[in-house]
Design a protein around this motif. Structure first.
Motif, PDB file in Angstrom:
ATOM      1  N   VAL A  94       0.952  -1.374  -0.052  1.00  0.00           N
ATOM      2  CA  VAL A  94      -0.106  -0.012  -0.025  1.00  0.00           C
ATOM      3  C   VAL A  94       0.948   1.368   0.077  1.00  0.00           C
ATOM      4  O   VAL A  94       0.602   2.333  -0.669  1.00  0.00           O
ATOM      5  N   ASP A  95       2.135   1.339   0.719  1.00  0.00           N
ATOM      6  CA  ASP A  95       2.817   2.551   0.642  1.00  0.00           C
ATOM      7  C   ASP A  95       4.054   2.695   0.053  1.00  0.00           C
ATOM      8  O   ASP A  95       4.729   3.478   0.031  1.00  0.00           O
ATOM      9  N   LEU A  96       3.987   1.790  -1.182  1.00  0.00           N
ATOM     10  CA  LEU A  96       5.180   1.923  -2.116  1.00  0.00           C
ATOM     11  C   LEU A  96       4.725   3.384  -2.866  1.00  0.00           C
ATOM     12  O   LEU A  96       3.686   3.713  -3.033  1.00  0.00           O
ATOM     13  N   GLU A 155      -0.161   6.552 -10.006  1.00  0.00           N
ATOM     14  CA  GLU A 155       0.069   8.146 -10.468  1.00  0.00           C
ATOM     15  C   GLU A 155      -0.167   8.194 -12.119  1.00  0.00           C
ATOM     16  O   GLU A 155      -0.843   8.836 -12.826  1.00  0.00           O
ATOM     17  N   ASN A 156       0.919   7.329 -12.618  1.00  0.00           N
ATOM     18  CA  ASN A 156       0.928   7.392 -14.116  1.00  0.00           C
ATOM     19  C   ASN A 156       1.847   5.988 -14.638  1.00  0.00           C
ATOM     20  O   ASN A 156       2.005   5.184 -13.689  1.00  0.00           O
ATOM     21  N   ARG A 157       2.286   5.912 -15.800  1.00  0.00           N
ATOM     22  CA  ARG A 157       2.748   4.856 -16.365  1.00  0.00           C
ATOM     23  C   ARG A 157       4.211   4.619 -15.727  1.00  0.00           C
ATOM     24  O   ARG A 157       4.725   3.646 -15.381  1.00  0.00           O
ATOM     25  N   GLN A 158       5.016   5.779 -15.588  1.00  0.00           N
ATOM     26  CA  GLN A 158       6.209   5.532 -14.855  1.00  0.00           C
ATOM     27  C   GLN A 158       5.987   4.951 -13.522  1.00  0.00           C
ATOM     28  O   GLN A 158       6.883   4.192 -13.062  1.00  0.00           O
ATOM     29  N   SER A 159       4.877   5.387 -12.734  1.00  0.00           N
ATOM     30  CA  SER A 159       4.840   4.808 -11.290  1.00  0.00           C
ATOM     31  C   SER A 159       4.434   3.278 -11.489  1.00  0.00           C
ATOM     32  O   SER A 159       4.935   2.501 -10.584  1.00  0.00           O
ATOM     33  N   LEU A 160       3.695   2.841 -12.326  1.00  0.00           N
ATOM     34  CA  LEU A 160       3.653   1.384 -12.664  1.00  0.00           C
ATOM     35  C   LEU A 160       4.730   0.671 -12.758  1.00  0.00           C
ATOM     36  O   LEU A 160       4.982  -0.371 -12.114  1.00  0.00           O
ATOM     37  N   TYR A 161       5.613   1.266 -13.666  1.00  0.00           N
ATOM     38  CA  TYR A 161       6.996   0.617 -13.890  1.00  0.00           C
ATOM     39  C   TYR A 161       7.718   0.536 -12.509  1.00  0.00           C
ATOM     40  O   TYR A 161       8.414  -0.445 -11.997  1.00  0.00           O
ATOM     41  N   GLU A 162       7.926   1.630 -12.000  1.00  0.00           N
ATOM     42  CA  GLU A 162       8.616   1.629 -10.679  1.00  0.00           C
ATOM     43  C   GLU A 162       7.849   0.752  -9.474  1.00  0.00           C
ATOM     44  O   GLU A 162       8.720   0.020  -8.720  1.00  0.00           O
ATOM     45  N   TYR A 163       6.645   0.706  -9.404  1.00  0.00           N
ATOM     46  CA  TYR A 163       5.980  -0.428  -8.404  1.00  0.00           C
ATOM     47  C   TYR A 163       6.550  -1.659  -8.797  1.00  0.00           C
ATOM     48  O   TYR A 163       6.749  -2.508  -7.771  1.00  0.00           O
ATOM     49  N   HIS A 217      10.127  -2.370  -7.993  1.00  0.00           N
ATOM     50  CA  HIS A 217      10.378  -1.816  -6.549  1.00  0.00           C
ATOM     51  C   HIS A 217      10.822  -3.206  -5.924  1.00  0.00           C
ATOM     52  O   HIS A 217      10.250  -4.526  -5.683  1.00  0.00           O
ATOM     53  N   PRO A 218      12.205  -3.117  -5.057  1.00  0.00           N
ATOM     54  CA  PRO A 218      12.578  -4.234  -4.379  1.00  0.00           C
ATOM     55  C   PRO A 218      11.527  -4.940  -3.415  1.00  0.00           C
ATOM     56  O   PRO A 218      11.306  -6.262  -3.187  1.00  0.00           O
ATOM     57  N   LYS A 219      10.678  -4.223  -2.707  1.00  0.00           N
ATOM     58  CA  LYS A 219       9.550  -4.627  -1.426  1.00  0.00           C
ATOM     59  C   LYS A 219       8.497  -5.451  -2.306  1.00  0.00           C
ATOM     60  O   LYS A 219       8.189  -6.384  -2.005  1.00  0.00           O
ATOM     61  N   HIS A 220       8.230  -4.849  -3.729  1.00  0.00           N
ATOM     62  CA  HIS A 220       7.099  -5.631  -4.531  1.00  0.00           C
ATOM     63  C   HIS A 220       7.754  -7.194  -4.982  1.00  0.00           C
ATOM     64  O   HIS A 220       7.135  -7.972  -4.956  1.00  0.00           O
ATOM     65  N   ARG A 221       9.029  -6.975  -5.356  1.00  0.00           N
ATOM     66  CA  ARG A 221       9.713  -8.211  -5.808  1.00  0.00           C
ATOM     67  C   ARG A 221       9.633  -9.161  -4.846  1.00  0.00           C
ATOM     68  O   ARG A 221       9.339 -10.299  -4.793  1.00  0.00           O
ATOM     69  N   ASP A 222      10.189  -8.722  -3.542  1.00  0.00           N
ATOM     70  CA  ASP A 222      10.238  -9.446  -2.429  1.00  0.00           C
ATOM     71  C   ASP A 222       8.873 -10.129  -2.042  1.00  0.00           C
ATOM     72  O   ASP A 222       8.939 -11.385  -1.706  1.00  0.00           O
ATOM     73  N   LEU A 223       7.804  -9.540  -2.007  1.00  0.00           N
ATOM     74  CA  LEU A 223       6.595  -9.791  -1.483  1.00  0.00           C
ATOM     75  C   LEU A 223       6.044 -10.839  -2.589  1.00  0.00           C
ATOM     76  O   LEU A 223       5.601 -11.831  -2.098  1.00  0.00           O
TER      77      LEU A 223
END
Length: 123
Positions: free
Chosen positions: A56-58, A87-95, A98-104
């Motif tokens: 949620v907080d990414l 927020e936008n397409r760049q945010s999707l890419y970063e999300y 993101h290391p936390k996303h990959r770990d989870l």
């Protein structure tokens, strides 16, 4: 099959639809990242949701919703749905990267039988 795909691309480009579609995708807008999840065991839904809520907080996340599928007569058999507004397409890419996303994702993978994702731009 490949020949048909190229023919379709050529035809759409030739009549202007290809460039119109590309222009639509390039327009700014919030992104909806939709995830449909089938679990190996339905009893693991609570565990999966608890892990998932840590995203949620990414950065770039505007809204995050997760919940169980409603039973229906159409035979829909998935267990959980997730909708993330970014927020936008760049945010999707970063999300997604993101290391936390990959770990989870790695932690949740053993619980999951199948996942389908859809991304679209809101207007």
């Amino acid at each position: 099959m490949i020949r048909r795909a190229w023919l379709l691309i050529w035809l759409l480009g030739g009549i202007g639809l290809g460039s119109a579609w590309a222009g639509e995708i390039a327009k700014p807008g919030k992104i909806k990242h939709v995830v449909v999840v089938w679990l190996k065991q339905a009893e693991e839904a609570g565990r999966f949701m608890a892990l998932s809520k840590q995203l949620v907080d990414l950065p770039g996340v505007v809204d995050y919703s997760i919940g169980p599928a409603l039973p229906d007569k159409s035979g829909s058999d998935f267990h959980l749905g997730i909708v993330v507004t970014l927020e936008n397409r760049q945010s999707l890419y970063e999300y997604l990267n993101h290391p936390k996303h990959r770990d989870l994702i790695a932690k949740m993978r053993p619980l999951v039988e199948r996942v389908v994702t859809y991304d679209f731009i809101t207007r």
